[in-house]
Design a protein around this motif. Structure first.
Motif, PDB file in Angstrom:
ATOM      1  N   ASP A 170       0.821  -1.208   0.000  1.00  0.00           N
ATOM      2  CA  ASP A 170       0.000   0.000   0.000  1.00  0.00           C
ATOM      3  C   ASP A 170       0.857   1.261   0.000  1.00  0.00           C
ATOM      4  N   ALA A 171       1.952   1.234   0.746  1.00  0.00           N
ATOM      5  CA  ALA A 171       2.823   2.413   0.805  1.00  0.00           C
ATOM      6  C   ALA A 171       3.397   2.752  -0.558  1.00  0.00           C
ATOM      7  N   ALA A 172       3.652   1.735  -1.371  1.00  0.00           N
ATOM      8  CA  ALA A 172       4.205   1.974  -2.704  1.00  0.00           C
ATOM      9  C   ALA A 172       3.235   2.761  -3.581  1.00  0.00           C
ATOM     10  N   ALA A 173       1.935   2.705  -3.250  1.00  0.00           N
ATOM     11  CA  ALA A 173       0.926   3.413  -4.040  1.00  0.00           C
ATOM     12  C   ALA A 173       0.644   4.815  -3.517  1.00  0.00           C
ATOM     13  N   VAL A 174       1.146   5.151  -2.342  1.00  0.00           N
ATOM     14  CA  VAL A 174       0.835   6.458  -1.735  1.00  0.00           C
ATOM     15  C   VAL A 174       1.371   7.627  -2.553  1.00  0.00           C
ATOM     16  N   PRO A 175       2.623   7.595  -3.033  1.00  0.00           N
ATOM     17  CA  PRO A 175       3.098   8.761  -3.803  1.00  0.00           C
ATOM     18  C   PRO A 175       2.226   9.089  -5.000  1.00  0.00           C
ATOM     19  N   ASP A 176       1.741   8.059  -5.703  1.00  0.00           N
ATOM     20  CA  ASP A 176       0.871   8.314  -6.858  1.00  0.00           C
ATOM     21  C   ASP A 176      -0.455   8.906  -6.405  1.00  0.00           C
ATOM     22  N   LEU A 177      -0.998   8.407  -5.296  1.00  0.00           N
ATOM     23  CA  LEU A 177      -2.242   8.957  -4.755  1.00  0.00           C
ATOM     24  C   LEU A 177      -2.079  10.436  -4.411  1.00  0.00           C
ATOM     25  N   LEU A 178      -0.984  10.766  -3.737  1.00  0.00           N
ATOM     26  CA  LEU A 178      -0.754  12.157  -3.352  1.00  0.00           C
ATOM     27  C   LEU A 178      -0.540  13.030  -4.579  1.00  0.00           C
ATOM     28  N   ALA A 179       0.142  12.506  -5.583  1.00  0.00           N
ATOM     29  CA  ALA A 179       0.372  13.289  -6.799  1.00  0.00           C
ATOM     30  C   ALA A 179      -0.943  13.663  -7.467  1.00  0.00           C
ATOM     31  N   ARG A 180      -1.932  12.772  -7.348  1.00  0.00           N
ATOM     32  CA  ARG A 180      -3.238  13.041  -7.966  1.00  0.00           C
ATOM     33  C   ARG A 180      -4.144  13.864  -7.084  1.00  0.00           C
ATOM     34  N   MET A 181      -4.132  13.588  -5.767  1.00  0.00           N
ATOM     35  CA  MET A 181      -5.123  14.182  -4.869  1.00  0.00           C
ATOM     36  C   MET A 181      -4.580  15.343  -4.037  1.00  0.00           C
ATOM     37  N   ALA A 182      -3.312  15.313  -3.701  1.00  0.00           N
ATOM     38  CA  ALA A 182      -2.736  16.361  -2.839  1.00  0.00           C
ATOM     39  C   ALA A 182      -1.280  16.581  -3.245  1.00  0.00           C
ATOM     40  N   PRO A 183      -1.068  17.172  -4.418  1.00  0.00           N
ATOM     41  CA  PRO A 183       0.298  17.260  -4.966  1.00  0.00           C
ATOM     42  C   PRO A 183       1.267  18.082  -4.128  1.00  0.00           C
ATOM     43  N   ASP A 184       0.762  18.929  -3.247  1.00  0.00           N
ATOM     44  CA  ASP A 184       1.656  19.759  -2.429  1.00  0.00           C
ATOM     45  C   ASP A 184       1.921  19.157  -1.057  1.00  0.00           C
ATOM     46  N   ASP A 185       1.374  17.987  -0.790  1.00  0.00           N
ATOM     47  CA  ASP A 185       1.546  17.325   0.506  1.00  0.00           C
ATOM     48  C   ASP A 185       2.957  16.767   0.631  1.00  0.00           C
ATOM     49  N   ARG A 186       3.672  17.239   1.658  1.00  0.00           N
ATOM     50  CA  ARG A 186       5.023  16.724   1.918  1.00  0.00           C
ATOM     51  C   ARG A 186       5.112  16.059   3.282  1.00  0.00           C
ATOM     52  N   SER A 187       3.981  15.903   3.964  1.00  0.00           N
ATOM     53  CA  SER A 187       3.991  15.399   5.338  1.00  0.00           C
ATOM     54  C   SER A 187       3.520  13.963   5.469  1.00  0.00           C
TER      55      SER A 187
END
Length: 497
Positions: free
Chosen positions: A383-400
């Motif tokens: 699941d963690a491997a999919a998080v960066p793609d999720l954030l890129a689509r839904m919250a691209p400025d999230d760095r936390s």
């Protein structure tokens, strides 16, 4: 002590010794409009709507603020600041969120180009506000670059208008918004330095109070924020975020009674507004989450509230918000009380981040079973491997988010070693996980991990009879999560006091 009396006072929306009456605005609500001193160069109906929108904007009540600003536009279609205000509702600097396209669409309704909009400003101050906004939502640069360029504009405005309280408030907020990737204490203290003079002259201005609470929202500086917490809830009693916001200070001070009271009031405000809009009351959401945590830290039963949110999460077509809230509440209750969550509906479990949280908790639940922990760890890694793609689509400025996902995996890796009987390797990995958590920016509110690694390390060391090391681990846990009940109990068991 003031905080003990304040808990009850919050529920009544009065503060002992307060002399300011709460005045409803034209809408019948009390959101701090009476403390707005902005000199709006427009007609009276537009001014009334604008000042209400400005107060709501300072309270982070973004949807209601946008509505008020649109009403101001209807009353004066050429009023630049009404469009400025609505566009500002799409910038959420403390949450690392910004919808530039939506904001630019609002500006386009005022006029199609920056130059055409600029000539509509009715005075030099309006021109400066608009120029700063155009910089914030420029089509050039990354969000971080635009945040810093906007901050430079606001600092220049403050130099030109040092007595304008809204310029000061929004400059302080812009400083806070420049702390990308989490809370950086020097930046937050710089914001406090800008905002404190405003508190001296406008001690009930909602923006000044709100942004100072954020500035002082950590265990070291929270005592400075008590002055603002004592006032803010009474300034905007019909703004749910204002009622909740004071609990940030109480939480950092480990005053769970006052935090409980504040979030009960915040939830009641939101429920009242939802019912008035023909919607059902909310059993999930940010305020309910903090309420559950405050109850758990007092040793109170939060089961009914967790169950109520679960019912929402599993009703009808699952929505991310309720599912996320349930996962957070259930995780805290599980590690604090041993009431482990039962499996949830597959549709609800489909959301990636809540699933990670629940899998993490399952690993802690089965921590004596190496096969179960290994299976949970493998699922978390997938699941963690999919998080960066999720954030890129839904919250691209999230760095936390991703750093804490990595910390959760590191903790479960340590638990796996312990479950396999590798005490030395497991404790070393757990200590490394705890130190890495400590190195991340301070998290306001409840810990980012369901079970802080320092606390888990303390419990493992205590079980091995290594009391001095356990006491050190529990003290470290309390340094980052003051008043946390299990860490306090562990420290008492380790020290015998």
């Amino acid at each position: 002590m003031i905080r003990l009396s304040l808990a009850a006072a919050l529920l009544a929306c009065t503060i002992p010794g307060a002399t300011h009456a709460q005045t409803a605005d034209a809408s019948g609500e009390r959101v701090g409009t009476e403390y707005m001193v902005f000199e709006a160069e427009t007609n009276e109906p537009a001014k009334s709507h604008f000042l209400r929108g400005l107060a709501l904007l300072h309270n982070f009540e973004y949807r209601r603020a946008a509505k008020a600003f649109r009403e101001a536009q209807a009353a004066d279609p050429e009023y630049v600041m009404a469009y400025w205000g609505e566009a500002m509702t799409h910038n959420h600097p403390l949450w690392e969120e910004q919808d530039r396209d939506a904001a630019r669409a609002i500006l386009a309704r005022l006029a199609p180009t920056r130059e055409a909009r600029a000539v509509k400003a009715r005075n030099a101050l309006e021109s400066a506000w608009l120029d700063a906004l155009e910089t914030l939502y420029s089509d050039q640069g990354t969000k971080e670059e635009r945040d810093l360029a906007y901050l430079a504009k606001m600092r220049a405005m403050l130099a030109d208008y040092p007595d304008d309280i809204d310029v000061r408030a929004f400059t302080g907020l812009a400083v806070l918004g420049s702390s990308h990737g989490g809370r950086q204490v020097p930046i937050y203290m710089a914001a406090a330095g800008i905002l404190e003079p405003g508190f001296m002259t406008h001690e009930r201005h909602p923006g000044i109070l709100h942004y100072l609470i954020h500035s002082y929202d950590d265990p070291v500086h929270a005592p400075l924020g008590e002055r603002m917490a004592e006032r803010y809830a009474t300034v905007a009693p019909d703004a749910g975020h204002a009622q909740h916001m004071v609990s940030h200070i109480f939480h950092a001070l480990a005053d769970w009674e006052a935090s409980e009271a504040a979030n009960i009031k915040a939830d009641a405000v939101v429920d009242r507004q939802r019912i008035a809009a023909g919607r059902a009351p909310s059993d999930c959401g940010h305020y309910n989450e903090w309420l559950v945590y405050a109850l758990l830290q007092q040793g109170k039963d939060a089961s009914d509230r967790v169950a109520a949110c679960r019912a929402v999460a599993e009703s009808g077509e699952p929505a991310y918000g309720p599912v996320r809230s349930y996962s957070v509440m259930a995780a805290w209750q599980a590690v604090d009380t041993g009431k482990w969550p039962e499996p949830i509906d597959e549709e609800a479990r489909a959301f990636l981040l809540p699933r990670l949280t629940l899998t993490h908790v399952e690993a802690l639940r089965r921590r004596e079973d190496p096969d179960a922990v290994a299976a949970a760890l493998a699922e978390m890694r997938r699941d963690a491997a999919a998080v960066p793609d999720l954030l890129a689509r839904m919250a691209p400025d999230d760095r936390s988010t991703m750093p804490w996902v990595e910390r959760a995996i590191a903790q479960v890796e340590a638990v796996r070693l312990l479950a396999e009987g590798d005490a030395q390797g497991g404790l070393a990995a757990l200590r490394a996980a705890a130190e890495a958590e400590s190195a991340l920016p301070t998290v306001f509110g409840p810990p980012a991990m369901p079970k802080p690694s320092w606390e888990l390390l303390g419990e493992e060391l205590l079980a091995l009879g290594r009391r001095d090391e356990a006491a050190e681990a529990f003290r470290n846990s309390l340094r980052f999560a003051p008043g946390r009940r299990l860490s306090m109990q562990g420290l008492k068991a380790a020290t015998g006091t």
